[in-house]
Design a protein around this motif. Sequence first.
Motif, PDB file in Angstrom:
ATOM      1  N   ALA A 229      -2.810   7.657   1.752  1.00  0.00           N
ATOM      2  CA  ALA A 229      -2.235   7.841   1.954  1.00  0.00           C
ATOM      3  C   ALA A 229      -0.816   8.472   1.623  1.00  0.00           C
ATOM      4  O   ALA A 229      -0.856   9.373   1.350  1.00  0.00           O
ATOM      5  N   GLY A 230       0.033   8.051   3.331  1.00  0.00           N
ATOM      6  CA  GLY A 230       1.012   9.024   3.205  1.00  0.00           C
ATOM      7  C   GLY A 230       2.453   8.503   3.325  1.00  0.00           C
ATOM      8  O   GLY A 230       3.123   7.454   3.184  1.00  0.00           O
ATOM      9  N   TYR A 231       3.005   9.466   4.575  1.00  0.00           N
ATOM     10  CA  TYR A 231       4.097   8.925   4.471  1.00  0.00           C
ATOM     11  C   TYR A 231       4.567   8.783   6.435  1.00  0.00           C
ATOM     12  O   TYR A 231       5.291   8.385   6.729  1.00  0.00           O
ATOM     13  N   PHE A 232       3.354   9.041   6.945  1.00  0.00           N
ATOM     14  CA  PHE A 232       3.149   9.082   8.451  1.00  0.00           C
ATOM     15  C   PHE A 232       2.882   7.527   8.933  1.00  0.00           C
ATOM     16  O   PHE A 232       1.847   7.478   8.741  1.00  0.00           O
ATOM     17  N   GLY A 233       4.134   7.025   9.020  1.00  0.00           N
ATOM     18  CA  GLY A 233       3.700   5.410  10.004  1.00  0.00           C
ATOM     19  C   GLY A 233       3.455   4.792   8.650  1.00  0.00           C
ATOM     20  O   GLY A 233       2.880   3.215   9.110  1.00  0.00           O
ATOM     21  N   GLU A 234       3.681   5.023   8.000  1.00  0.00           N
ATOM     22  CA  GLU A 234       4.128   4.524   6.153  1.00  0.00           C
ATOM     23  C   GLU A 234       4.144   4.948   5.057  1.00  0.00           C
ATOM     24  O   GLU A 234       5.133   5.663   5.168  1.00  0.00           O
ATOM     25  N   PHE A 235       4.554   4.137   4.051  1.00  0.00           N
ATOM     26  CA  PHE A 235       5.121   4.475   2.794  1.00  0.00           C
ATOM     27  C   PHE A 235       4.557   3.869   1.950  1.00  0.00           C
ATOM     28  O   PHE A 235       4.319   3.146   1.433  1.00  0.00           O
ATOM     29  N   THR A 236       4.232   5.164   1.194  1.00  0.00           N
ATOM     30  CA  THR A 236       3.094   5.375  -0.217  1.00  0.00           C
ATOM     31  C   THR A 236       4.393   4.677  -0.979  1.00  0.00           C
ATOM     32  O   THR A 236       4.655   5.445  -1.482  1.00  0.00           O
ATOM     33  N   PHE A 237       4.198   3.610  -2.477  1.00  0.00           N
ATOM     34  CA  PHE A 237       5.123   3.047  -2.896  1.00  0.00           C
ATOM     35  C   PHE A 237       4.760   4.246  -4.654  1.00  0.00           C
ATOM     36  O   PHE A 237       3.767   5.006  -4.228  1.00  0.00           O
TER      37      PHE A 237
END
Length: 276
Positions: A229-237
């Motif tokens: 996972a990453g940070y584009f379209g989401e947030f990785t805790f």
Amino acid sequence: MHDKRAREILFGAFWKGGWIRDSDRYVSPDDFAYAKRMGYMFDPIELSHDQVVSQLIEERERADLTALSNSFLASLGSRRLDLRSALGSYAFASNFPQHEIATTSATIVPSGAQRCNWCGFYEFQNPAKVDLSLLNFERHRWGGVRRDNPVYAWLDLSLFRAEALQNPTGADQQMMHEILETARSMEPDATASSLEKALAGTLKSSKAERRVLIEILAVCGVLQPRSRAGYFGEFTFDFEREHTGQHFNDWGYPAIWWRGSDGVSETALAAYFPNL
């Protein structure tokens, strides 16, 4: 505002052929007052977790993505690393959640501080003073090194708003195309370190600058590992940001997981650099 004297004062406070030890750091009152007035140095401040969260989200909402993108591209030729940094901070903040501190017993450190499982912020029973001058030094010297630090992202975005808008030249855009083509052409098992070496002749830069450049593009999702996972379209805790386990590997997340087979995300590229 770009001020040569204030920048020299800032650099002289932390670096002389290498890091200056805390006990040896000294800035005269007059120099500090000048650098502070120019927006390069700051009095240490106390910040709670909730303050950092609200201030970062506020700066994210005020940010101008076009200005951030243009400044990133313009920095490829100008080497204004402080202006290159802000796009990475925006990418980190773009899906940053409104939240209260989230901890478990495992994230209470011996000092009594609590580390937030979501954003990684350390909160002490008595708020610790944060040295914003140090963060700004890292911002100017390398383009920032604490890509997933919410305090850094907030400071970076807030300082960027005070800067004059930068527009990239055709040469800047061409350099970006060459960076992307190099990333697309890497061998399938190539790592971020391999890409850094391959970019050595593409733009005037040090090894540290190229590392930061790659890490910014990874946070933006342009160099997004398909396996993480990453940070584009989401947030990785914070608790989800896995390390490879290689003690010698100090690349930031998610660049640490990028491989040549991942190439370039055309979707993220179009979102952050629509005019390329």
